[in-house]
Scaffold this motif. Structure first.
Motif, PDB file in Angstrom:
ATOM      1  N   ILE A  22       0.813  -1.215   0.000  1.00 39.60           N
ATOM      2  CA  ILE A  22       0.000   0.000   0.000  1.00 39.60           C
ATOM      3  C   ILE A  22       0.848   1.268   0.000  1.00 39.60           C
ATOM      4  O   ILE A  22       0.645   2.156  -0.839  1.00 39.60           O
ATOM      5  N   ALA A  49       2.605   1.893  -3.254  1.00 39.32           N
ATOM      6  CA  ALA A  49       1.629   2.274  -4.276  1.00 39.32           C
ATOM      7  C   ALA A  49       1.182   3.716  -4.070  1.00 39.32           C
ATOM      8  O   ALA A  49       0.993   4.459  -5.053  1.00 39.32           O
ATOM      9  N   CYS A  50       1.021   4.113  -2.816  1.00 35.48           N
ATOM     10  CA  CYS A  50       0.662   5.503  -2.524  1.00 35.48           C
ATOM     11  C   CYS A  50       1.745   6.457  -3.029  1.00 35.48           C
ATOM     12  O   CYS A  50       1.448   7.503  -3.616  1.00 35.48           O
ATOM     13  N   ASP A  72       1.536   6.710  -6.782  1.00 35.56           N
ATOM     14  CA  ASP A  72       0.375   7.492  -7.184  1.00 35.56           C
ATOM     15  C   ASP A  72       0.613   8.973  -6.928  1.00 35.56           C
ATOM     16  O   ASP A  72       0.334   9.810  -7.791  1.00 35.56           O
ATOM     17  N   TYR A 109      -2.709   9.527   2.330  1.00 38.80           N
ATOM     18  CA  TYR A 109      -1.521   8.673   2.274  1.00 38.80           C
ATOM     19  C   TYR A 109      -0.637   8.898   3.497  1.00 38.80           C
ATOM     20  O   TYR A 109      -0.051   7.952   4.032  1.00 38.80           O
ATOM     21  N   GLU A 144      -7.944   3.650  -1.517  1.00 32.49           N
ATOM     22  CA  GLU A 144      -8.381   2.810  -2.623  1.00 32.49           C
ATOM     23  C   GLU A 144      -9.277   3.592  -3.573  1.00 32.49           C
ATOM     24  O   GLU A 144      -9.207   3.428  -4.787  1.00 32.49           O
ATOM     25  N   MET A 171      -6.739   6.235  -5.450  1.00 32.27           N
ATOM     26  CA  MET A 171      -5.595   5.737  -6.210  1.00 32.27           C
ATOM     27  C   MET A 171      -5.998   5.210  -7.580  1.00 32.27           C
ATOM     28  O   MET A 171      -7.055   4.614  -7.741  1.00 32.27           O
ATOM     29  N   SER A 199      -6.409   2.748 -10.300  1.00 30.55           N
ATOM     30  CA  SER A 199      -6.695   1.327 -10.057  1.00 30.55           C
ATOM     31  C   SER A 199      -5.540   0.403 -10.428  1.00 30.55           C
ATOM     32  O   SER A 199      -5.337  -0.615  -9.785  1.00 30.55           O
ATOM     33  N   TYR A 212      -3.123   0.000  -7.416  1.00 32.90           N
ATOM     34  CA  TYR A 212      -3.549  -0.626  -6.163  1.00 32.90           C
ATOM     35  C   TYR A 212      -3.044  -2.067  -6.142  1.00 32.90           C
ATOM     36  O   TYR A 212      -3.338  -2.852  -7.033  1.00 32.90           O
ATOM     37  N   ASN A 264      -9.504  -5.369  -5.294  1.00 36.21           N
ATOM     38  CA  ASN A 264     -10.524  -4.618  -4.564  1.00 36.21           C
ATOM     39  C   ASN A 264     -11.809  -5.439  -4.526  1.00 36.21           C
ATOM     40  O   ASN A 264     -11.893  -6.521  -5.114  1.00 36.21           O
TER      41      ASN A 264
END
Length: 150
Positions: free
Chosen positions: A56, A59-60, A63, A81, A128, A131, A133, A136, A140
Motif C-alpha cells: 500500500i 503504491a501511494c 500514485d 496517504y 483505494e 488511487m 486502479s 492498487y 478490490n
C-alpha cells in the motif's frame, strides 16, 4: 470477553454434573481459546503491517508522484496517504506493547489493537478510492466479486 465465562465456577459445576468436562479440562479449553484468539489477531495485525509496508505505502508513493507537477490535482491524496503511514506506525507501536498474560493480551488486542487496525483500514479504504486502479496492489471488492465476469 466471553472466553472467561466458559470456565466460571457455575459452568464448571454444570460441566461436572453433566459429565461433559472436568474442571481442569474447562480451564485448559479457556487457555486454548485465548491462545487461538491472540494468535489470530496478532497474525492479522502483523500481516496488515506487512501489507502496508510492501504494497500500500509504495503504491501511494507511486500514485502521489504522478501529481508532482500539479499538486492541486492531488486532492486529498497527501493527507490520506500520510495518515496511512501514521496509522501504520501506531499499529506497530501498539503491537510492540503486547502484554504477556493471555487474558491481558486478549483484552489488549480487543481494546487497543483492533481499533488501531480499524483506523488504518479506514484510511486504506479512502486511498483505494483515490488511487489509480492499476497501482492498487491488492484485489478490490469489485474484482473479488465480479472477476468471473471479466
Amino acid at each position: 470477553q466471553t472466553i472467561p465465562t466458559f470456565n466460571s465456577e457455575k459452568n464448571k459445576a454444570l460441566f461436572t454434573k453433566l459429565k461433559v468436562l472436568a474442571p481442569e479440562a474447562a480451564d485448559a479449553r479457556v487457555e486454548i481459546m485465548f491462545e487461538k484468539y491472540n494468535t489470530e489477531v496478532s497474525i492479522e495485525a502483523k500481516t496488515m503491517i506487512h501489507m502496508m509496508n510492501t504494497g500500500i505505502i509504495p503504491a501511494c508513493a507511486k500514485d502521489l508522484a504522478k501529481y508532482e507537477c500539479c499538486k492541486e490535482l492531488a486532492g486529498k491524496r497527501t493527507e490520506v496517504y500520510g495518515n496511512i503511514i501514521k496509522e501504520t506506525e501506531k499499529l506497530k507501536d501498539v503491537m510492540a506493547k503486547l502484554p504477556s498474560d493471555l487474558k491481558e493480551e486478549a483484552t489488549y488486542l480487543c481494546e487497543t489493537v483492533l481499533p488501531a487496525m480499524n483506523a488504518l483500514r479506514e484510511q486504506v479504504d479512502m486511498a483505494e478510492g483515490l488511487m489509480e486502479s492499476g497501482l492498487y496492489p491488492y484485489p478490490n471488492y469489485e474484482n473479488l466479486i465480479y472477476s468471473h465476469h471479466f
